[in-house]
Design a protein around this motif. Structure first.
Motif, short mmCIF file in Angstrom:
data_model
loop_
_atom_site.label_atom_id
_atom_site.label_comp_id
_atom_site.label_asym_id
_atom_site.label_seq_id
_atom_site.Cartn_x
_atom_site.Cartn_y
_atom_site.Cartn_z
N TYR A 40 0.83 -1.21 0.00
CA TYR A 40 0.00 0.00 0.00
C TYR A 40 0.86 1.26 0.00
O TYR A 40 0.63 2.19 -0.79
N GLU A 41 1.87 1.30 0.85
CA GLU A 41 2.72 2.48 0.95
C GLU A 41 3.52 2.70 -0.32
O GLU A 41 3.73 3.85 -0.74
N HIS A 42 3.96 1.62 -0.97
CA HIS A 42 4.70 1.76 -2.21
C HIS A 42 3.81 2.32 -3.32
O HIS A 42 4.25 3.19 -4.10
N ILE A 43 2.59 1.85 -3.41
CA ILE A 43 1.68 2.36 -4.44
C ILE A 43 1.39 3.84 -4.21
O ILE A 43 1.38 4.64 -5.16
N LEU A 44 1.15 4.22 -2.97
CA LEU A 44 0.94 5.63 -2.65
C LEU A 44 2.14 6.47 -3.09
O LEU A 44 1.99 7.56 -3.65
N ALA A 45 3.34 5.97 -2.81
CA ALA A 45 4.55 6.70 -3.17
C ALA A 45 4.66 6.86 -4.68
O ALA A 45 5.06 7.92 -5.18
N HIS A 46 4.28 5.82 -5.43
CA HIS A 46 4.31 5.92 -6.89
C HIS A 46 3.33 6.98 -7.39
O HIS A 46 3.58 7.63 -8.41
N LEU A 47 2.24 7.15 -6.68
CA LEU A 47 1.24 8.16 -7.07
C LEU A 47 1.62 9.55 -6.57
O LEU A 47 0.98 10.54 -6.93
N GLY A 48 2.64 9.62 -5.72
CA GLY A 48 3.06 10.90 -5.18
C GLY A 48 2.08 11.48 -4.19
O GLY A 48 1.93 12.70 -4.08
N VAL A 49 1.41 10.61 -3.43
CA VAL A 49 0.38 11.05 -2.48
C VAL A 49 0.82 10.67 -1.06
O VAL A 49 1.23 9.54 -0.81
N GLN A 50 0.71 11.62 -0.15
CA GLN A 50 1.03 11.36 1.25
C GLN A 50 -0.22 11.22 2.12
O GLN A 50 -0.25 10.43 3.05
N ASP A 51 -1.23 12.03 1.82
CA ASP A 51 -2.48 12.00 2.59
C ASP A 51 -3.62 11.65 1.63
O ASP A 51 -4.31 12.54 1.12
N PRO A 52 -3.83 10.35 1.38
CA PRO A 52 -4.77 9.96 0.32
C PRO A 52 -6.22 10.21 0.71
O PRO A 52 -6.59 10.04 1.88
N PRO A 53 -7.06 10.62 -0.24
CA PRO A 53 -8.50 10.66 0.03
C PRO A 53 -9.02 9.25 0.31
O PRO A 53 -8.39 8.26 -0.08
N ALA A 54 -10.15 9.18 0.99
CA ALA A 54 -10.67 7.88 1.44
C ALA A 54 -10.87 6.92 0.27
O ALA A 54 -10.59 5.72 0.39
N ARG A 55 -11.35 7.44 -0.86
CA ARG A 55 -11.63 6.53 -1.99
C ARG A 55 -10.34 5.99 -2.59
O ARG A 55 -10.32 4.86 -3.08
N LEU A 56 -9.27 6.77 -2.58
CA LEU A 56 -8.00 6.26 -3.11
C LEU A 56 -7.47 5.15 -2.22
O LEU A 56 -6.97 4.13 -2.71
N GLU A 57 -7.56 5.32 -0.91
CA GLU A 57 -7.13 4.25 0.00
C GLU A 57 -7.94 2.98 -0.26
O GLU A 57 -7.38 1.87 -0.30
N LEU A 58 -9.24 3.14 -0.46
CA LEU A 58 -10.10 1.99 -0.74
C LEU A 58 -9.69 1.31 -2.04
O LEU A 58 -9.61 0.07 -2.11
#
Length: 251
Positions: A133-151
């Motif tokens: 999960y953390e690696h995918i967030l990093a690839h998207l360049g997001v630190q504080d993801p909206p709820a739907r992105l986390e889902l």
């Protein structure tokens, strides 16, 4: 029975050897079907000596699982360079390399092996998911993801696990096709959620703007456009018309 002179090893080296032997056996057969006697024989030591290093098969299984989980988590490491679709495709290639190498063990891990209910086992599985999960967030360049992105991301990780398990049961779909399909699944899940979330929509517009036409996401768009061109409206005439009993078209 093992013959020859047994080589004495330092404690740490012997433990690592036993973990490697157990992981190899667990990778080829379900851990439930592997005995301590087999592990001892493969390591070239006696059964009592195995128990000297590990109190039982469960503790050895958990040690092997820790090594495997570290290996699996490392498969998600990818340089943050180039289009996202190509990065995810490389990640899926390494992920399925692991599934290929550790088929029975992977199944036992995800479905619950001899350590069902073990807090250690559950923590290791969850740590791999969190790392992914953390690696995918990093690839998207997001630190504080909206709820739907986390889902979307967590759902996609679960989908990859389920897909791998089903694929192992017969391998009826070519692996390369399945890896690309999972990358497409990520884009499709994100696009559907973006329809309900402008922040996520803006993020996807930035991501897709950097995607080449011949990349995985461009391939998905082409497939969807072909599907749409062959949809009901193209087969049954323009929208707003219907075919009468005599075969004619009525307004």
């Amino acid at each position: 029975m093992t013959t020859g002179v047994r080589r004495r090893m330092p404690v740490a080296e012997r433990r690592e050897q036993l973990i490697g032997v157990a992981l190899d056996l667990f990778s080829r057969r379900s851990p439930d079907d592997v005995s301590i006697d087999e592990i001892a024989s493969a390591a070239g030591i006696s059964r009592p000596l195995v128990y000297h290093y590990f109190p039982g098969k469960l503790s050895l299984y958990e040690a092997a699982l820790k090594r495997a989980s570290d290996d699996l988590a490392a498969r998600f490491v990818e340089p943050h360079e180039g289009p996202l679709g190509a990065r995810l495709l490389r990640v899926m290639g390494r992920y399925f390399d692991f599934v290929d190498e550790h088929g029975p063990g992977f199944s036992a891990l995800m479905r619950g092996g001899p350590s069902v209910g073990s807090s250690t086992t559950n923590a290791l599985i969850n740590s791999v998911r969190q790392t992914a999960y953390e690696h995918i967030l990093a690839h998207l360049g997001v630190q504080d993801p909206p709820a739907r992105l986390e889902l979307v991301i967590r759902s996609w990780i679960s989908l990859a696990e389920s897909t791998a398990l089903i694929w192992l049961d017969g391998r009826r779909i070519p692996r390369a096709e399945l890896e690309r399909q999972l990358v497409h699944d990520f884009a499709a899940l994100a696009a559907v959620s973006a329809a309900y979330d402008e922040e996520l929509a803006a993020l996807l517009r930035r991501v897709f703007a950097r995607e080449p036409a011949d990349g995985p996401f461009g391939d998905l768009l082409g497939r969807l456009l072909r599907l749409a061109s062959e949809g009901p409206s193209s087969r049954h005439g323009p929208v707003g018309t219907c075919t009468g009993d005599d075969g004619g078209v009525t307004g």
